[in-house]
Design a protein around this motif. Structure first.
Motif, PDB file in Angstrom:
ATOM      1  N   ILE A  89       1.087  -1.093   0.093  1.00 18.84           N
ATOM      2  CA  ILE A  89       0.204  -0.096   0.819  1.00 18.84           C
ATOM      3  C   ILE A  89       1.330   1.547   0.488  1.00 18.84           C
ATOM      4  CG2 ILE A  89      -1.899   1.642   1.822  1.00 18.84           C
ATOM      5  CD1 ILE A  89      -3.219  -1.711   1.985  1.00 18.84           C
ATOM      6  N   HIS A  90       1.422   1.368   0.872  1.00 21.34           N
ATOM      7  CA  HIS A  90       2.693   2.368   1.295  1.00 21.34           C
ATOM      8  C   HIS A  90       3.394   2.604  -0.075  1.00 21.34           C
ATOM      9  CE1 HIS A  90       1.112   1.849   5.001  1.00 21.34           C
ATOM     10  NE2 HIS A  90       0.681   2.531   5.177  1.00 21.34           N
ATOM     11  N   ALA A 107      -4.094   2.814  -0.813  1.00 18.88           N
ATOM     12  CA  ALA A 107      -3.135   3.697  -1.474  1.00 18.88           C
ATOM     13  C   ALA A 107      -3.562   4.763  -2.097  1.00 18.88           C
ATOM     14  CB  ALA A 107      -2.513   2.386  -2.936  1.00 18.88           C
ATOM     15  N   LEU A 108      -4.244   5.009  -2.574  1.00 25.22           N
ATOM     16  CA  LEU A 108      -4.781   6.402  -3.106  1.00 25.22           C
ATOM     17  C   LEU A 108      -5.434   7.205  -1.913  1.00 25.22           C
ATOM     18  CD1 LEU A 108      -5.733   8.103  -5.246  1.00 25.22           C
ATOM     19  CD2 LEU A 108      -7.897   7.347  -5.447  1.00 25.22           C
ATOM     20  N   LEU A 109      -5.816   6.748  -1.186  1.00 25.26           N
ATOM     21  CA  LEU A 109      -6.379   7.272  -0.247  1.00 25.26           C
ATOM     22  C   LEU A 109      -4.768   8.114   0.934  1.00 25.26           C
ATOM     23  CD1 LEU A 109      -9.022   5.975   1.886  1.00 25.26           C
ATOM     24  CD2 LEU A 109      -9.093   7.803   0.515  1.00 25.26           C
ATOM     25  N   ILE A 110      -3.676   7.319   0.749  1.00 25.40           N
ATOM     26  CA  ILE A 110      -3.020   8.161   0.874  1.00 25.40           C
ATOM     27  C   ILE A 110      -1.692   9.241   0.587  1.00 25.40           C
ATOM     28  CG2 ILE A 110      -0.433   7.198   1.859  1.00 25.40           C
ATOM     29  CD1 ILE A 110      -1.754   4.938   3.027  1.00 25.40           C
ATOM     30  N   GLY A 111      -2.106   9.233  -0.717  1.00 22.55           N
ATOM     31  CA  GLY A 111      -1.139   9.771  -1.419  1.00 22.55           C
ATOM     32  C   GLY A 111      -2.645  11.237  -2.422  1.00 22.55           C
ATOM     33  N   LEU A 112      -3.251  10.808  -1.582  1.00 20.25           N
ATOM     34  CA  LEU A 112      -4.525  11.710  -2.393  1.00 20.25           C
ATOM     35  C   LEU A 112      -4.494  13.490  -1.713  1.00 20.25           C
ATOM     36  CD1 LEU A 112      -6.724  11.984  -4.202  1.00 20.25           C
ATOM     37  CD2 LEU A 112      -8.114  11.893  -2.021  1.00 20.25           C
ATOM     38  N   PRO A 113      -3.893  13.522  -0.553  1.00 20.04           N
ATOM     39  CA  PRO A 113      -3.641  15.485   0.011  1.00 20.04           C
ATOM     40  C   PRO A 113      -2.352  15.438  -0.735  1.00 20.04           C
ATOM     41  CG  PRO A 113      -3.604  13.580   1.760  1.00 20.04           C
ATOM     42  CD  PRO A 113      -3.766  12.437   0.354  1.00 20.04           C
TER      43      PRO A 113
END
Length: 258
Positions: free
Chosen positions: A95-96, A183-189
């Motif tokens: 994920i990361h 993964a998308l939620l982590i990188g979304l910001p």
């Protein structure tokens, strides 16, 4: 003089051998311990040590003929159970890695890659930073001890010789969608912030066409990207705690542990 019958020797070997297959499969596939950072010999010694501690604590194992088909079926079951547990833990780390790849592409560092010593492949530098961070958090929060606890409990919930019908492998397959969404939620910001930066450069290019946006935009995007990455890592521990909790809960559900 102590005399041992052939059945006693077979029972003693089987009691340790079946346990070794499951424990070895987990240690060879799980993150950190199952990577190339740890030599194969060390992993083997660790598997033998855990087997020596766990085998006397479990229930009686089935007695099977060494060359019978049922013996190979039991071996395949233990390896499949252990490998599935390790694979589910690998999803937490991937994920990361995916999040780092997404952020690196947005900030212009997709071409900056380095060799990942854990997996033996080239990944983006940002993804490597995320991998090192999640590895340290995994060890600092005793994630490896929780995995060993679930592994030991799996010998009670999934006794050796039990068919694989009790293992919910369908749930394991459904976790792929969870990997991409997380993964998308982590990188979304970071993606949103860099998108605003790129839109600002587009407005500047439209208002002043004489500006060389390529010579100005790339350094500024890189600087803004590093700043956004620094802000993003400030909440990395909280995000990892939520994702790790879900992953370990699913690990327990897969083997039927409490």
């Amino acid at each position: 003089m102590i005399e041992l019958a052939g059945s006693d020797i077979g029972r003693w070997i089987a009691g340790y051998l079946w346990v070794l297959f499951r424990i070895g499969a987990v240690l060879m596939t799980m993150p950190v311990i199952g990577t190339q950072l740890l030599p194969m010999r060390i992993r083997l010694y660790l598997a033998l040590a855990l087997t020596a501690l766990v085998a006397p604590q479990i229930a009686e194992v089935p007695q099977l003929e060494p060359l019978a088909l049922s013996t190979w079926v039991v071996i395949a079951e233990q390896i499949l159970i252990g490998a599935s547990m390790g694979f589910l833990l690998q999803l937490l780390f991937q994920i990361h890695v995916i999040a780092g790849q997404i952020v690196a592409m947005q900030m212009g560092l997709g071409f900056a890659s380095m060799n990942d010593p854990a997996m033996g492949v080239s990944v983006a530098v940002v993804a490597q930073v995320f991998t090192m961070l999640v590895t340290l958090l995994f060890l600092a929060l005793n994630g490896h001890l929780v995995v060993i606890e679930v592994l030991v409990e799996s010998f009670t919930t999934l006794p050796i010789g039990q068919t694989l019908q009790a293992v919910d492998f369908h749930t394991l397959v459904l976790r792929f969608s969870w990997v991409m969404a997380s993964a998308l939620l982590i990188g979304l910001p970071a993606i949103t912030a860099l998108l605003i930066v790129n839109l600002s450069f587009g407005v500047m290019m439209r208002a002043a066409p004489q500006l060389n946006i390529f010579s100005i935009g790339f350094p500024l995007t890189l600087v803004f990207g590093l700043f956004i990455l620094w802000v993003l890592l400030g909440n990395a521990a909280g995000q990892y705690h939520l994702l790790a909790s879900e992953a370990l809960i699913w690990l327990r559900e897969m083997v039927g542990a409490r």
